[in-house]
Design a protein around this motif. Structure first.
Motif, PDB file in Angstrom:
ATOM      1  N   LYS A 183      -3.881   1.505  -3.015  1.00 13.79           N
ATOM      2  CA  LYS A 183      -4.619   1.098  -1.816  1.00 13.79           C
ATOM      3  C   LYS A 183      -5.036  -0.364  -1.961  1.00 13.79           C
ATOM      4  O   LYS A 183      -5.163  -0.866  -3.091  1.00 13.79           O
ATOM      5  N   GLU A 237      -7.843  -1.592  -1.819  1.00 15.85           N
ATOM      6  CA  GLU A 237      -9.069  -1.672  -2.629  1.00 15.85           C
ATOM      7  C   GLU A 237      -8.815  -1.512  -4.119  1.00 15.85           C
ATOM      8  O   GLU A 237      -9.724  -1.682  -4.925  1.00 15.85           O
ATOM      9  N   ASP A 238      -7.595  -1.186  -4.506  1.00 17.61           N
ATOM     10  CA  ASP A 238      -7.238  -1.138  -5.931  1.00 17.61           C
ATOM     11  C   ASP A 238      -6.901  -2.518  -6.484  1.00 17.61           C
ATOM     12  O   ASP A 238      -6.740  -2.685  -7.694  1.00 17.61           O
ATOM     13  N   SER A 245       0.211   5.740  -5.128  1.00 16.89           N
ATOM     14  CA  SER A 245      -0.515   5.712  -3.848  1.00 16.89           C
ATOM     15  C   SER A 245      -1.555   4.599  -3.820  1.00 16.89           C
ATOM     16  O   SER A 245      -2.716   4.807  -3.463  1.00 16.89           O
ATOM     17  N   SER A 247      -1.551  -4.644   2.550  1.00 22.60           N
ATOM     18  CA  SER A 247      -1.733  -3.548   3.528  1.00 22.60           C
ATOM     19  C   SER A 247      -0.650  -3.576   4.589  1.00 22.60           C
ATOM     20  O   SER A 247       0.149  -4.485   4.666  1.00 22.60           O
ATOM     21  N   ARG A 280      -4.647   9.872  -8.367  1.00 28.57           N
ATOM     22  CA  ARG A 280      -3.644   8.831  -8.094  1.00 28.57           C
ATOM     23  C   ARG A 280      -3.223   8.093  -9.358  1.00 28.57           C
ATOM     24  O   ARG A 280      -2.071   7.655  -9.457  1.00 28.57           O
ATOM     25  N   SER A 313     -12.788   7.127  -7.674  1.00 22.22           N
ATOM     26  CA  SER A 313     -11.989   6.302  -6.765  1.00 22.22           C
ATOM     27  C   SER A 313     -10.495   6.350  -7.071  1.00 22.22           C
ATOM     28  O   SER A 313      -9.676   6.004  -6.214  1.00 22.22           O
ATOM     29  N   ALA A 315       0.842  -1.188   0.000  1.00 20.01           N
ATOM     30  CA  ALA A 315       0.000   0.000   0.000  1.00 20.01           C
ATOM     31  C   ALA A 315       0.885   1.248   0.000  1.00 20.01           C
ATOM     32  O   ALA A 315       1.882   1.320   0.721  1.00 20.01           O
ATOM     33  N   GLY A 316       0.494   2.207  -0.823  1.00 23.75           N
ATOM     34  CA  GLY A 316       1.286   3.414  -0.980  1.00 23.75           C
ATOM     35  C   GLY A 316       2.278   3.357  -2.126  1.00 23.75           C
ATOM     36  O   GLY A 316       2.865   4.383  -2.490  1.00 23.75           O
TER      37      GLY A 316
END
Length: 121
Positions: free
Chosen positions: A87, A89-90, A85, A121, A67, A63, A14-15
């Protein structure tokens, strides 16, 4: 007949960032808008980004806005999706396709195999 071939997916924290590529064989690439779609398990395929035939205009789903960046190189019959970035959920299988402006950006019937994006995550 056009055939998209997606690549560039993988596992990222994540990120983090990934850059997806989609090479399209066949005629007509430079005449059509292109879009990136994604499909997560148990969910419908959704459009996340779109670009006009000349790259002059882009659209992003809320959404991913701010990004993700879609771009294209008509000389290489290739469209890209820069994803920053990221997430959890991507996470999804990402597909690209030509879309028909006249019909309301309906995707062409032939899909590629997609490229898997996994975000830890």
């Amino acid at each position: 007949q056009v055939q998209p071939v997606e690549s560039g997916g993988g596992l990222v924290q994540a990120g983090g960032s990934l850059r997806l590529s989609c090479a399209v064989s066949g005629r007509g690439f430079s005449s059509y808008a292109m879009a990136w779609f994604r499909q997560a398990p148990g969910k419908e395929r959704e459009s996340v980004a779109r670009i006009t035939w000349d790259g002059g205009s882009t659209y992003y789903a809320d959404s991913v806005k701010g990004r993700f960046t879609i771009s294209r190189d008509n000389a290489k019959n290739t469209v890209y999706l820069q994803m920053n970035s990221l997430k959890p959920e991507d996470a999804a299988v990402y597909y690209c396709n030509l879309v028909d402006y006249v019909s309301g950006y309906v995707p062409f019937p032939t899909w590629g195999q997609g490229t898997q994006v996994t975000v830890s995550s």
